[in-house]
Design a protein around this motif. Structure first.
Motif, PDB file in Angstrom:
ATOM      1  N   PHE A 110       1.248  -1.451   0.120  1.00  0.00           N
ATOM      2  CA  PHE A 110      -0.057   0.048  -0.070  1.00  0.00           C
ATOM      3  C   PHE A 110       0.538   1.194  -0.372  1.00  0.00           C
ATOM      4  CE2 PHE A 110      -2.642  -2.757   2.206  1.00  0.00           C
ATOM      5  CZ  PHE A 110      -3.560  -3.330   1.752  1.00  0.00           C
ATOM      6  N   ARG A 185      -7.164   5.294  -7.684  1.00  0.00           N
ATOM      7  CA  ARG A 185      -7.916   4.500  -6.379  1.00  0.00           C
ATOM      8  C   ARG A 185      -8.175   3.506  -7.725  1.00  0.00           C
ATOM      9  NH1 ARG A 185      -7.181   7.582  -2.365  1.00  0.00           N
ATOM     10  NH2 ARG A 185      -7.210   9.613  -2.849  1.00  0.00           N
ATOM     11  N   GLU A 190      -7.987   2.590  -2.137  1.00  0.00           N
ATOM     12  CA  GLU A 190      -7.091   2.924  -2.080  1.00  0.00           C
ATOM     13  C   GLU A 190      -6.448   3.393  -3.036  1.00  0.00           C
ATOM     14  OE1 GLU A 190      -7.177  -1.060   0.636  1.00  0.00           O
ATOM     15  OE2 GLU A 190      -6.169  -0.691  -1.462  1.00  0.00           O
ATOM     16  N   ASP A 192      -3.244   3.624  -5.926  1.00  0.00           N
ATOM     17  CA  ASP A 192      -2.653   2.294  -7.550  1.00  0.00           C
ATOM     18  C   ASP A 192      -2.351   3.238  -8.426  1.00  0.00           C
ATOM     19  OD1 ASP A 192      -2.540  -0.218  -8.012  1.00  0.00           O
ATOM     20  OD2 ASP A 192      -4.090  -0.656  -7.120  1.00  0.00           O
TER      21      ASP A 192
END
Ligand code: ASP
Ligand code: MG
Length: 439
Positions: A110, A185, A190, A192
């Motif tokens: 992440f 995202r 998240e 990305d």
């Protein structure tokens, strides 16, 4: 509204950024501009992440420091006024402090994705500030507000369409809209990305979402060439390609374009134009829905291919054999590029050999398995509709002195693929140029 995308080398220095700004404001029309990170930056961010995975914050901090100095230098060269120099230095300070903050926390994929996103965030902020300094009515739209992938990691075009529409409605009357390529995202919100080289994909997705009049991909080469200029003498830019032809060429080795980026443009029917920042008036290559009848356009090669041949007398007159073979590849998430079958055997090629051993072990249940490594797919692209006569033989004729392991034809109307040894690649590509283009 046109979508104009500039890759890493096109924004690779302060001077190149200034050139880009001239190009995007030249037509006086509102344009949507997608930018990559400055060349080398994403690789450096990967390097920083590698240090952090290895729990080496000192190594990471050293690389961060070097990168920061480089950017401070760009600021000196890019801006004319103290106001914009200071503004951008303040922004960079925040950015690099943010990068440094990752050296103090647990590091996972992440965090890596957040780090990788900073290259595009920095380049777009720098260019936006420069345009502001020049008095252009410009706005930076964050790709993180509208680019999204779904649960299968595929772009969510409906979402993108809706959100970018909202953004443009909320910010009308700007001359230039800048946004980041590559970053997005995911379905969970998240940060990305669309995988390396993904800025082309961003541009095509935005172009499709906006039903743009044209998507321009600006690089540092004069369009797509009819053969690999790094390998072969006398290549020439191809002026026009059908969407399918371009997709085949991009997949089979033409480095100029991201392989999957063509699909959204094709579905939306938005033409894609490849242009050269070093020579902006050169015509480049237009990719659209037109077919030039009876024309072979280009050749591309893909290296590091492994071929697998499965032969079995059990295949004779049996049904379900091919399904079983393909299921094995599917179970190892390994995609197949070329397929060739006979009554007693099937040959396939793969480029991802991570599970090769397991695949072979499973295939051996069905017959004799032979593997060849270091092979190369050469893909000949053009109007190769089966009803056109003479083109198959012309292509095969070019390889009359080169051993060919597999030929695949008829899968689409746009290509014939030949499998040769990687060691014969140069010779084969040159033979195609000599026979098909320079005769
Ligand atoms: N900056 C990203 C990369 O280097 C995306 C791109 O340039 O298209 O992969
Ligand atoms: Mg690229």
């Amino acid at each position: 509204m046109k979508v104009m995308k500039f890759g890493g080398t096109s924004v690779g220095s302060a001077q190149r950024m200034k050139d880009v700004c001239r190009l995007i404001t030249k037509d006086g029309l509102p344009n949507m501009v997608v930018l990559s990170a400055m060349s080398g930056t994403t690789n450096t961010l990967v390097e920083i992440s590698d240090y952090l995975y290895k729990k080496n914050p000192e190594g990471a901090n050293n690389v961060i420091k070097q990168l920061e100095r480089k950017y401070q230098q760009h600021v000196e060269e890019l801006y004319a006024t103290e106001e914009y120099k200071q503004k951008t230095l303040d922004f960079l300070k925040e950015e690099f402090d943010y990068l440094r903050s990752f050296t103090k926390i647990l590091f996972t994929s992440f965090e890596e994705k957040i780090i990788l996103a900073q290259g595009e965030i920095i380049s777009t902020n720098m260019v936006t500030n420069y345009l502001k300094e020049c008095g252009v009515k410009v706005i930076l739209l964050s790709a993180l507000d509208f680019m999204r992938t779904d649960k299968n990691a595929e772009p969510d075009l409906n979402y993108i369409k809706e959100k970018i529409g909202e953004q443009l409605k909320a910010h009308p009357d700007y001359d230039i809209y800048i946004t980041q390529g590559f970053i997005c995202r995911n379905a969970y919100g998240e940060v990305d990305n669309l995988l390396r080289g993904g800025s082309d994909y961003t541009a095509c997705l935005i172009g499709a979402a906006l039903m743009s009049e044209e998507i321009q991909i600006w690089t540092d080469i004069d369009g797509m060439h009819n053969n690999d200029p790094r390998v072969v003498n006398h290549t020439e830019p191809v002026r026009q390609l059908h969407f399918e032809e371009a997709a085949e060429l991009a997949y089979f080795g033409a480095k100029i374009l991201h392989p999957t980026c063509i699909q959204p443009a094709k579905f939306a029917g938005v033409p894609v134009r490849l242009l050269n920042t070093m020579d902006p008036s050169a015509p480049g290559t237009i990719i659209n829905n037109e077919i030039q009848h009876g024309k072979i356009k280009a050749v591309a090669a893909k290296d590091h291919i492994t071929s697998i041949q499965i032969q079995s007398s059990r295949m004779l007159l049996a049904y379900g054999f091919l399904r079983k073979v393909f299921e094995i590849f599917e179970s190892y998430k390994t995609s197949i590029d070329m397929v060739s079958t006979s009554e007693v055997g099937v040959s396939v090629t793969i480029d991802n050999t991570s599970y090769l051993k397991d695949i072979i072990a499973d295939l051996m249940k069905y017959g004799t398995v032979t593997v060849h490594e270091d092979m190369c797919i050469i893909c000949v692209v053009g109007d190769l509709n089966w009803e056109n006569v003479g083109f198959e033989s012309l292509a095969a004729q070019a390889l009359k002195e080169i051993p060919v392991q597999m030929i695949s034809y008829g899968g689409s109307s746009h290509n014939i693929s030949f499998l040769v040894k990687e060691a014969d690649k140069k010779r084969a590509l040159q033979a195609f140029s000599d026979t098909l283009f320079n005769a």
